[in-house]
Motif scaffolding. Structure first.
Motif, PDB file in Angstrom:
ATOM      1  N   LEU A 193       9.418   6.740   0.494  1.00  0.00           N
ATOM      2  CA  LEU A 193       8.143   6.018   0.523  1.00  0.00           C
ATOM      3  C   LEU A 193       7.018   6.881   1.087  1.00  0.00           C
ATOM      4  O   LEU A 193       5.863   6.753   0.690  1.00  0.00           O
ATOM      5  N   ASP A 194       7.356   7.794   2.006  1.00  0.00           N
ATOM      6  CA  ASP A 194       6.326   8.680   2.545  1.00  0.00           C
ATOM      7  C   ASP A 194       5.813   9.624   1.461  1.00  0.00           C
ATOM      8  O   ASP A 194       4.618   9.914   1.394  1.00  0.00           O
ATOM      9  N   GLY A 195       6.709  10.102   0.599  1.00  0.00           N
ATOM     10  CA  GLY A 195       6.289  10.942  -0.526  1.00  0.00           C
ATOM     11  C   GLY A 195       5.353  10.169  -1.448  1.00  0.00           C
ATOM     12  O   GLY A 195       4.315  10.678  -1.890  1.00  0.00           O
ATOM     13  N   ARG A 196       5.719   8.923  -1.721  1.00  0.00           N
ATOM     14  CA  ARG A 196       4.863   8.061  -2.550  1.00  0.00           C
ATOM     15  C   ARG A 196       3.518   7.839  -1.870  1.00  0.00           C
ATOM     16  O   ARG A 196       2.468   7.925  -2.507  1.00  0.00           O
ATOM     17  N   LEU A 197       3.554   7.564  -0.580  1.00  0.00           N
ATOM     18  CA  LEU A 197       2.328   7.302   0.174  1.00  0.00           C
ATOM     19  C   LEU A 197       1.371   8.484   0.069  1.00  0.00           C
ATOM     20  O   LEU A 197       0.184   8.324  -0.206  1.00  0.00           O
ATOM     21  N   CYS A 198       1.889   9.666   0.280  1.00  0.00           N
ATOM     22  CA  CYS A 198       1.063  10.869   0.254  1.00  0.00           C
ATOM     23  C   CYS A 198       0.376  11.022  -1.102  1.00  0.00           C
ATOM     24  O   CYS A 198      -0.840  11.234  -1.178  1.00  0.00           O
ATOM     25  N   LEU A 257      11.038  13.243  -4.466  1.00  0.00           N
ATOM     26  CA  LEU A 257      11.221  12.281  -5.556  1.00  0.00           C
ATOM     27  C   LEU A 257      10.139  11.196  -5.513  1.00  0.00           C
ATOM     28  O   LEU A 257       9.589  10.824  -6.553  1.00  0.00           O
ATOM     29  N   GLY A 258       9.822  10.711  -4.320  1.00  0.00           N
ATOM     30  CA  GLY A 258       8.770   9.704  -4.186  1.00  0.00           C
ATOM     31  C   GLY A 258       7.407  10.252  -4.590  1.00  0.00           C
ATOM     32  O   GLY A 258       6.646   9.609  -5.319  1.00  0.00           O
ATOM     33  N   PHE A 259       7.127  11.463  -4.134  1.00  0.00           N
ATOM     34  CA  PHE A 259       5.855  12.128  -4.431  1.00  0.00           C
ATOM     35  C   PHE A 259       5.701  12.329  -5.939  1.00  0.00           C
ATOM     36  O   PHE A 259       4.682  11.983  -6.535  1.00  0.00           O
ATOM     37  N   LEU A 260       6.763  12.857  -6.566  1.00  0.00           N
ATOM     38  CA  LEU A 260       6.713  13.149  -7.998  1.00  0.00           C
ATOM     39  C   LEU A 260       6.649  11.885  -8.847  1.00  0.00           C
ATOM     40  O   LEU A 260       6.069  11.894  -9.938  1.00  0.00           O
ATOM     41  N   GLU A 261       7.231  10.799  -8.360  1.00  0.00           N
ATOM     42  CA  GLU A 261       7.197   9.539  -9.094  1.00  0.00           C
ATOM     43  C   GLU A 261       5.749   9.086  -9.297  1.00  0.00           C
ATOM     44  O   GLU A 261       5.354   8.671 -10.387  1.00  0.00           O
ATOM     45  N   VAL A 262       4.945   9.203  -8.244  1.00  0.00           N
ATOM     46  CA  VAL A 262       3.532   8.823  -8.339  1.00  0.00           C
ATOM     47  C   VAL A 262       2.779   9.799  -9.240  1.00  0.00           C
ATOM     48  O   VAL A 262       1.939   9.402 -10.052  1.00  0.00           O
ATOM     49  N   TRP A 264      -0.542  -0.910   0.338  1.00  0.00           N
ATOM     50  CA  TRP A 264       0.533  -0.145   0.966  1.00  0.00           C
ATOM     51  C   TRP A 264       1.550  -1.080   1.611  1.00  0.00           C
ATOM     52  O   TRP A 264       2.757  -0.913   1.439  1.00  0.00           O
ATOM     53  N   LEU A 265       1.064  -2.061   2.345  1.00  0.00           N
ATOM     54  CA  LEU A 265       1.953  -3.009   3.013  1.00  0.00           C
ATOM     55  C   LEU A 265       2.811  -3.740   1.983  1.00  0.00           C
ATOM     56  O   LEU A 265       4.014  -3.922   2.171  1.00  0.00           O
ATOM     57  N   GLU A 266       2.182  -4.110   0.886  1.00  0.00           N
ATOM     58  CA  GLU A 266       2.894  -4.792  -0.195  1.00  0.00           C
ATOM     59  C   GLU A 266       3.982  -3.889  -0.769  1.00  0.00           C
ATOM     60  O   GLU A 266       5.110  -4.318  -1.016  1.00  0.00           O
ATOM     61  N   GLU A 267       3.642  -2.624  -0.991  1.00  0.00           N
ATOM     62  CA  GLU A 267       4.601  -1.677  -1.558  1.00  0.00           C
ATOM     63  C   GLU A 267       5.790  -1.445  -0.622  1.00  0.00           C
ATOM     64  O   GLU A 267       6.936  -1.410  -1.057  1.00  0.00           O
ATOM     65  N   VAL A 268       5.506  -1.294   0.674  1.00  0.00           N
ATOM     66  CA  VAL A 268       6.595  -1.071   1.632  1.00  0.00           C
ATOM     67  C   VAL A 268       7.507  -2.297   1.677  1.00  0.00           C
ATOM     68  O   VAL A 268       8.730  -2.163   1.646  1.00  0.00           O
ATOM     69  N   CYS A 269       6.914  -3.471   1.725  1.00  0.00           N
ATOM     70  CA  CYS A 269       7.721  -4.696   1.773  1.00  0.00           C
ATOM     71  C   CYS A 269       8.590  -4.812   0.524  1.00  0.00           C
ATOM     72  O   CYS A 269       9.763  -5.186   0.605  1.00  0.00           O
ATOM     73  N   LEU A 270       8.024  -4.467  -0.618  1.00  0.00           N
ATOM     74  CA  LEU A 270       8.783  -4.469  -1.869  1.00  0.00           C
ATOM     75  C   LEU A 270       9.960  -3.494  -1.757  1.00  0.00           C
ATOM     76  O   LEU A 270      11.091  -3.817  -2.107  1.00  0.00           O
ATOM     77  N   GLY A 271       9.669  -2.295  -1.228  1.00  0.00           N
ATOM     78  CA  GLY A 271      10.703  -1.278  -1.037  1.00  0.00           C
ATOM     79  C   GLY A 271      11.795  -1.737  -0.078  1.00  0.00           C
ATOM     80  O   GLY A 271      12.964  -1.379  -0.225  1.00  0.00           O
ATOM     81  N   LEU A 272      11.400  -2.525   0.916  1.00  0.00           N
ATOM     82  CA  LEU A 272      12.359  -3.022   1.910  1.00  0.00           C
ATOM     83  C   LEU A 272      13.066  -4.294   1.432  1.00  0.00           C
ATOM     84  O   LEU A 272      14.001  -4.762   2.081  1.00  0.00           O
ATOM     85  N   GLY A 273      12.563  -4.865   0.346  1.00  0.00           N
ATOM     86  CA  GLY A 273      13.161  -6.092  -0.165  1.00  0.00           C
ATOM     87  C   GLY A 273      12.819  -7.309   0.682  1.00  0.00           C
ATOM     88  O   GLY A 273      13.620  -8.241   0.800  1.00  0.00           O
ATOM     89  N   VAL A 274      11.641  -7.308   1.300  1.00  0.00           N
ATOM     90  CA  VAL A 274      11.193  -8.447   2.109  1.00  0.00           C
ATOM     91  C   VAL A 274       9.825  -8.901   1.607  1.00  0.00           C
ATOM     92  O   VAL A 274       9.111  -8.139   0.956  1.00  0.00           O
ATOM     93  N   GLU A 275       9.478 -10.152   1.924  1.00  0.00           N
ATOM     94  CA  GLU A 275       8.183 -10.665   1.492  1.00  0.00           C
ATOM     95  C   GLU A 275       7.046 -10.148   2.356  1.00  0.00           C
ATOM     96  O   GLU A 275       5.946  -9.917   1.885  1.00  0.00           O
ATOM     97  N   VAL A 312      -4.846   4.529  -1.855  1.00  0.00           N
ATOM     98  CA  VAL A 312      -4.141   3.248  -1.722  1.00  0.00           C
ATOM     99  C   VAL A 312      -4.625   2.483  -0.487  1.00  0.00           C
ATOM    100  O   VAL A 312      -4.726   3.032   0.601  1.00  0.00           O
ATOM    101  N   SER A 313      -4.969   1.213  -0.698  1.00  0.00           N
ATOM    102  CA  SER A 313      -5.498   0.388   0.395  1.00  0.00           C
ATOM    103  C   SER A 313      -4.381  -0.029   1.345  1.00  0.00           C
ATOM    104  O   SER A 313      -3.202   0.007   0.992  1.00  0.00           O
TER     105      SER A 313
END
Length: 191
Positions: free
Chosen positions: A29-34, A110-115, A47-58, A42-43
């Motif tokens: 997620l840090d790679g994606r964030l960067c 992998l996260g960085f390259l995905e974005v 970002w909070l929404e993306e992390v929660c999605l990544g963590l599988g929480v609402e 990214v606002s």
């Protein structure tokens, strides 16, 4: 609660991920964030929404968790935009084995390259040759051998690879934000 000037580290975020029931490494997620900060600014909400999605929480389990996740974004943005060029990918440190550190770098990449891939070919066409080459080199990092022994040679290699990822990240940010960082504007340049 950590003080605002205290740098969030990999272990702190990994522990926070565990608190949310996720075994995922924060490195991905840090790679994606960067890359997202560089390409989309990214606002905080997104970002909070993306992390929660990544963590599988609402949502973060409590206010402090949410503040830590937002501090992570702010810390990365501040480092990327800083004239000191001191951005550091959020990776496992010396407390982890070299294999774990190599895996962390691989996941960050992998996260960085995905974005980057999601940005599309048209966006990449306008990038400098240096940036395109740096990104291309990162694709090699995505498939590095992570099952490595703790040795001085491997440690040096891993340091060099991490430095390459760090420079690619800063190059991406500075190209997407001309005039930032303000490298020449510091007071120290006046004599």
């Amino acid at each position: 609660m950590s003080s605002p000037d205290e740098r969030l580290d990999f272990s702190t975020l990994a522990d926070l991920f565990l608190l949310h029931g996720s075994m995922q490494s924060p490195a991905f997620l840090d790679g994606r964030l960067c890359a997202e900060l560089a390409l989309h600014d990214v606002s905080a909400e997104a970002w909070l929404e993306e992390v929660c999605l990544g963590l599988g929480v609402e949502q973060p389990r409590d206010r402090e968790s949410g503040e830590t996740l937002l501090a992570w974004r702010r810390q990365s943005l501040d480092a990327l935009a800083d004239s000191g060029l001191n951005y550091e990918p959020l990776l496992p440190d010396e407390l982890f084995s070299l294999a774990e550190r190599a895996r962390g770098l691989q996941e960050w990449t992998l996260g960085f390259l995905e974005v980057i891939d999601d940005a599309g070919e048209a966006k990449r066409e306008g990038w400098s040759q240096a940036l395109r080459e740096a990104i291309e080199d990162l694709t090699g990092l995505a498939v590095i051998e992570t099952d490595i022994d703790d040795s001085a040679e491997n440690e040096n290699d891993l340091f060099a690879l991490t430095e390459h990822a760090r420079m690619a990240a800063m190059l991406l940010y500075t190209e997407q934000h001309p005039g930032q960082p303000q490298v020449e504007r510091g007071e120290s340049t006046r004599h």
